[in-house]
Enzyme design. Structure first.
Site, PDB file in Angstrom:
ATOM      1  N   ASP A   1       0.648  -1.165   0.374  1.00 20.61           N
ATOM      2  CA  ASP A   1       0.366  -0.327  -0.184  1.00 20.61           C
ATOM      3  C   ASP A   1       0.848   1.223   0.395  1.00 20.61           C
ATOM      4  O   ASP A   1       1.205   2.349   0.738  1.00 20.61           O
ATOM      5  CB  ASP A   1      -0.733   0.285   1.104  1.00 20.61           C
ATOM      6  CG  ASP A   1      -1.952   1.202   0.814  1.00 20.61           C
ATOM      7  OD1 ASP A   1      -2.373   1.534   0.211  1.00 20.61           O
ATOM      8  OD2 ASP A   1      -2.669   0.936   2.221  1.00 20.61           O
TER       9      ASP A   1
ATOM     10  N   LYS B   1       1.963   5.116  -0.829  1.00 23.73           N
ATOM     11  CA  LYS B   1       1.519   5.750  -1.479  1.00 23.73           C
ATOM     12  C   LYS B   1       1.750   7.150  -0.072  1.00 23.73           C
ATOM     13  O   LYS B   1       2.099   7.013   0.705  1.00 23.73           O
ATOM     14  CB  LYS B   1       0.128   5.437  -1.130  1.00 23.73           C
ATOM     15  CG  LYS B   1      -0.569   5.466   0.133  1.00 23.73           C
ATOM     16  CD  LYS B   1      -2.351   5.289   0.149  1.00 23.73           C
ATOM     17  CE  LYS B   1      -2.584   4.315   2.126  1.00 23.73           C
ATOM     18  NZ  LYS B   1      -4.503   4.755   1.944  1.00 23.73           N
TER      19      LYS B   1
END
Length: 242
Positions: free
Chosen positions: A51, A53
């Site tokens: 994940d 980001k």
């Protein structure tokens, strides 16, 4: 090191805070790349973050970056090439092979990192329905590709970075983000290669390869998520973090 806030907070700086300058953004990009390279190459078993980001890059008081939020991370033994799970993560950052097969690997992190670079450059969200309302692509990667095709570099760059003298450096970072987001994971660099490129080693060669790939596929209608309309209608079923 005392961590104070996520990168997104600094990109969306309140009026009381100055915007992130280009030098700081480049240092943050390098710090995040080094962190991912460490997870992939120096941990045993290897850690796949899954994940990557801007929200999951944390900054200290002098804007040194570390990777945070390992809630979706998976361990992968050196003898394995991927981990198969239900798809999770954040739309816009999910690599196409993970989205379609559930197989994640270090190359899915590389994809997420490439999208994160584009977020740093554009100050746009990886997935934003506001762009659809403006007849633009909701996926940041496709939006950027469209602007590059039309030679509209200035349009995509964060308005806080519009100084003419930094345009070449911004273009170089875009040139690094694109190989990281190739549809075929085998054609993406490893994170240690990304670190080298950010340090100035091999960027031109990677971009030449990317240009050739674009020429070879210029007539292709391939998109990152062929079923994007289904994705839009079923966001909550895929990720709670859009």
């Amino acid at each position: 090191m005392s961590l104070s806030h996520p990168l997104m907070h600094s990109l969306d700086h309140p009026d009381s805070e100055p915007p992130l300058d280009w030098k700081t953004r480049k240092r943050i990009a390098l710090g995040a790349a080094r962190g991912l390279a460490y997870l992939h190459d120096h941990c045993d078993p290897e850690i796949i973050h899954r994940d990557v980001k801007v929200e999951n890059v944390l900054l200290d008081e002098v804007f040194e970056a570390v990777i945070g939020d390992f809630g979706l991370a998976k361990l992968m033994g050196k003898e394995n090439t991927h981990v198969t799970t239900a798809v999770c993560g954040t739309i816009g950052h999910i690599a196409p092979e993970y989205f379609s097969t559930g197989k994640s690997s270090e190359k899915t992190d590389v994809f997420g990192y490439g999208i994160m670079l584009l977020e740093i450059i554009t100050r746009q969200r990886a997935f934003d329905l506001v762009r659809r309302a403006n007849n633009e692509n909701v996926l940041l990667l496709e939006w950027v590709k469209g602007l590059l095709k039309d030679k509209e570099l200035e349009t995509m760059v964060d308005s806080d970075l519009q100084d003419a003298h930094m345009q070449d450096e911004v273009a170089e970072l875009i040139q690094l983000a694109l190989p990281c987001t190739r549809a075929d994971p085998a054609n993406r660099p490893k994170m240690y290669e990304v670190v080298r490129m950010l340090e100035g080693n091999g960027l031109a060669e990677r971009w030449e390869e990317r240009q050739q790939e674009e020429i070879d596929h210029q007539d292709s209608n391939h998109t990152i998520h062929p079923n994007i309309h289904w994705v839009i209608e079923n966001l909550s079923a895929i990720t709670p973090d859009v």
